[in-house]
Design an enzyme around this catalytic site. Structure first.
Site, PDB file in Angstrom:
ATOM      1  N   LYS A  23       5.481   9.167  -2.113  1.00 26.02           N
ATOM      2  CA  LYS A  23       5.768   8.727  -0.734  1.00 26.02           C
ATOM      3  C   LYS A  23       6.356   7.322  -0.707  1.00 26.02           C
ATOM      4  O   LYS A  23       7.313   7.062   0.008  1.00 26.02           O
ATOM      5  CB  LYS A  23       4.476   8.767   0.096  1.00 26.02           C
ATOM      6  N   SER A  24       5.764   6.418  -1.498  1.00 25.53           N
ATOM      7  CA  SER A  24       6.282   5.033  -1.505  1.00 25.53           C
ATOM      8  C   SER A  24       7.750   5.031  -1.900  1.00 25.53           C
ATOM      9  O   SER A  24       8.580   4.340  -1.282  1.00 25.53           O
ATOM     10  CB  SER A  24       5.512   4.189  -2.524  1.00 25.53           C
ATOM     11  N   GLY A  83       1.879   2.972   7.817  1.00 25.96           N
ATOM     12  CA  GLY A  83       1.951   1.518   7.653  1.00 25.96           C
ATOM     13  C   GLY A  83       3.187   1.118   6.865  1.00 25.96           C
ATOM     14  O   GLY A  83       3.801   0.075   7.127  1.00 25.96           O
ATOM     15  N   SER A 132       0.106  -7.142  -1.871  1.00 25.25           N
ATOM     16  CA  SER A 132       0.499  -6.011  -1.024  1.00 25.25           C
ATOM     17  C   SER A 132       1.973  -5.695  -1.203  1.00 25.25           C
ATOM     18  O   SER A 132       2.834  -6.528  -0.927  1.00 25.25           O
ATOM     19  CB  SER A 132       0.218  -6.337   0.451  1.00 25.25           C
ATOM     20  N   ASP A 164      -4.908   3.183  -3.436  1.00 23.18           N
ATOM     21  CA  ASP A 164      -4.927   4.422  -2.651  1.00 23.18           C
ATOM     22  C   ASP A 164      -5.851   5.483  -3.260  1.00 23.18           C
ATOM     23  O   ASP A 164      -6.181   6.480  -2.614  1.00 23.18           O
ATOM     24  CB  ASP A 164      -3.513   5.002  -2.540  1.00 23.18           C
TER      25      ASP A 164
HETATM   26  C1  S3P Z   1       2.317   1.099  -0.128  1.00 20.64           C
HETATM   27  C2  S3P Z   1       1.550   0.023  -0.456  1.00 20.64           C
HETATM   28  C3  S3P Z   1       0.102   0.014  -0.367  1.00 20.64           C
HETATM   29  C4  S3P Z   1      -0.480   1.419  -0.238  1.00 20.64           C
HETATM   30  C5  S3P Z   1       0.277   2.267   0.726  1.00 20.64           C
HETATM   31  C6  S3P Z   1       1.737   2.375   0.330  1.00 20.64           C
HETATM   32  C7  S3P Z   1       3.785   0.993  -0.236  1.00 20.64           C
HETATM   33  O1  S3P Z   1      -0.288  -0.735   0.774  1.00 20.64           O
HETATM   34  O2  S3P Z   1      -1.843   1.356   0.152  1.00 20.64           O
HETATM   35  O3  S3P Z   1      -0.280   3.570   0.761  1.00 20.64           O
HETATM   36  O4  S3P Z   1       4.484   2.021  -0.252  1.00 20.64           O
HETATM   37  O5  S3P Z   1       4.280  -0.142  -0.319  1.00 20.64           O
HETATM   38  P1  S3P Z   1      -0.492  -2.330   0.686  1.00 20.64           P
HETATM   39  O6  S3P Z   1       0.794  -2.862   0.238  1.00 20.64           O
HETATM   40  O7  S3P Z   1      -0.815  -2.768   2.062  1.00 20.64           O
HETATM   41  O8  S3P Z   1      -1.612  -2.523  -0.271  1.00 20.64           O
END
Ligand code: S3P
Length: 430
Positions: free
Chosen positions: A23-24, A94, A165, A317
């Site tokens: 997904k990322s 998010g 993050s 995660d």
């Molecule tokens: C993600 C970063 C992580 C992760 C989220 C996806 C991303 O969050 O928990 O599921 O794709 O950059 P954080 O960067 O807030 O830790």
């Protein structure tokens, strides 16, 4: 399937599955792909609602896409971006919200970002603060959604993030692509580096390293070269099957095409610590991301494990499903330094503790994690709440595989935000 009644008496998992795309990386392929202002093919895009919401937002900006098979599409941003006519919906995601804030901060138009109930409770100060330092104009509801972003001229800054993050880092890299001068982001521990890998692949002027201030990623505004992208499988989705095979007696499975970028493989380190039977097969590289097939076999004697410090961003995660693994270890497992779990799709420290207690599992909650006493026999008719949190729903499903009784998972269809194929794949292995 809002309320899922779980099955009982599973007699081992066996067979092979190919894990759906990361997904990322999928979010980043859409965003950076669109920023090339070219016509590219993206192979193996995640079809979870989160990534589709990112795709729909670009559609509203005038970026065209056409699926040429189930997960492969052509993305065409040759006409650039137009001002959208309505507010933009990020759903539960998010990543969509925080990454796109950095992109919208320097466009020629104004937008509004909205989200679902869970996303609307999550903190956005972590991106509003540094973006404002760069000159962004953002209005929020007390640092929460909805966000109104007025496109503006940005200046590059050096930012020292207090948290590791990838969402904050990627937001600022995206802002840096349109800012005047260089943008440098420091983080205390290394978070996932998919943005850096893809930006480098698309020939942006980006560099990374480590010095006395921590890990840094630095970008100079650059034109991205249109290139086709292919997305590897998601280790955070594979994690549910890895733990299921490790704890359900008589299991042996192969999970194919799993991304094993070292910034994401904390779960593999934990599997080593817990002495689980597993192997990485067929290692290779796709678009500069490492990938392998993972074989996992039932492990009767799981050692307890401790995780804290710099491993946390490498498995952030996976903590709910690693908590499930801890329930079957031979002793006490401890998870610390994970306070940001309280800011995920639910407050995962609180919600996991509550649900485990419902099932009679011994768990002690800390401000930044928990301690779980293992070797639990689960024999419960409980109804567990998912709080719109997909990873809780799937972790509870894995626990149900070793529950002697039928239990109920309330709000199970929240899994569609990330992994709509989850049940289908579980059924393939049973
Ligand atoms: C993600 C970063 C992580 C992760 C989220 C996806 C991303 O969050 O928990 O599921 O794709 O950059 P954080 O960067 O807030 O830790």
């Amino acid at each position: 399937m809002d309320n899922l009644k779980t099955k009982q008496n599973i007699n081992g998992l066996s067979g092979e599955i190919t894990i759906p795309p990361d997904k990322s990386i999928s979010h980043r392929a859409i965003i950076f792909g669109a920023l090339t202002k070219g016509k590219i093919e993206i192979k193996n895009l995640s079809l979870g609602e989160d990534c589709l919401n990112t795709l729909k937002i670009f559609e509203k900006l005038g970026v065209k896409h056409q699926f040429i098979s189930k997960r492969d599409l052509i993305l065409d941003s040759t006409n650039g971006f137009f001002s959208p006519k309505e507010s933009l919906y990020c759903g539960n995601s998010g990543t969509t919200t925080r990454l796109l804030s950095g992109f919208f901060a320097w466009q020629d138009f104004n937008i509004e970002l909205k989200g679902d109930e869970s996303l609307s409770k999550r903190p956005m100060k972590r991106v509003i603060e540094p973006l404002s330092q760069m000159g962004a104009k953002i209005e929020s509801n007390n640092n929460k959604l909805p966000l109104k972003i007025e496109g503006n001229k940005l200046k590059g800054i050096t930012y020292y993030s207090q948290i590791a993050s990838a969402q904050v880092k990627s937001c600022l890299l995206l802002a840096g692509l349109g800012a005047n001068g260089k943008t440098k982001i420091y983080e205390p521990n290394l978070s996932r580096n998919h943005s850096e890998i893809m930006l480098e692949y698309l020939e942006a002027q980006i560099s990374t390293g480590k010095d006395e201030n921590g890990f840094y990623s630095e970008i100079i505004p650059s034109k991205l070269t249109p290139k086709n992208l292919e997305i590897v499988g998601d280790i955070s989705s594979a994690a549910f099957f890895m733990v299921a095979a490790a704890i359900v007696p008589n299991s042996s499975i192969v999970i194919k095409n799993v991304g094993i970028n070292p910034t994401r493989t904390g779960i593999i380190d934990v599997f080593e610590q817990a002495q689980i039977n597993f192997e990485l097969l067929n290692q290779r590289t796709i678009c500069n991301e490492k990938v392998a097939d993972i074989k996992v076999t039932y492990s009767e004697n799981i050692k307890p494990f401790e995780i804290s410090g710099d491993i946390i961003p490498r498995l952030i995660d996976e903590i709910p499903i690693l908590a499930v693994l801890a329930t079957q270890a031979n002793g006490k497992s401890i998870i610390k330094d994970a306070q940001d779990l309280r800011n995920k799709e639910s407050d995962r420290i609180k919600t996991v503790t509550e649900s485990f207690k419902e099932l009679g599992i011994k768990i002690e909650e800390f401000e930044d994690g928990f301690e779980i006493t293992g070797k639990n026999k689960i024999n419960s008719n409980a109804t567990l709440k998912t709080h719109l949190d997909h990873r809780l729903a799937m972790s509870y499903y894995v626990l149900s595989l070793i529950n002697k009784k039928e239990m109920t998972i309330d709000g199970f269809n929240c899994i569609n935000s990330s992994f709509p194929e989850f049940i289908e794949m579980m059924n393939l292995l049973q």
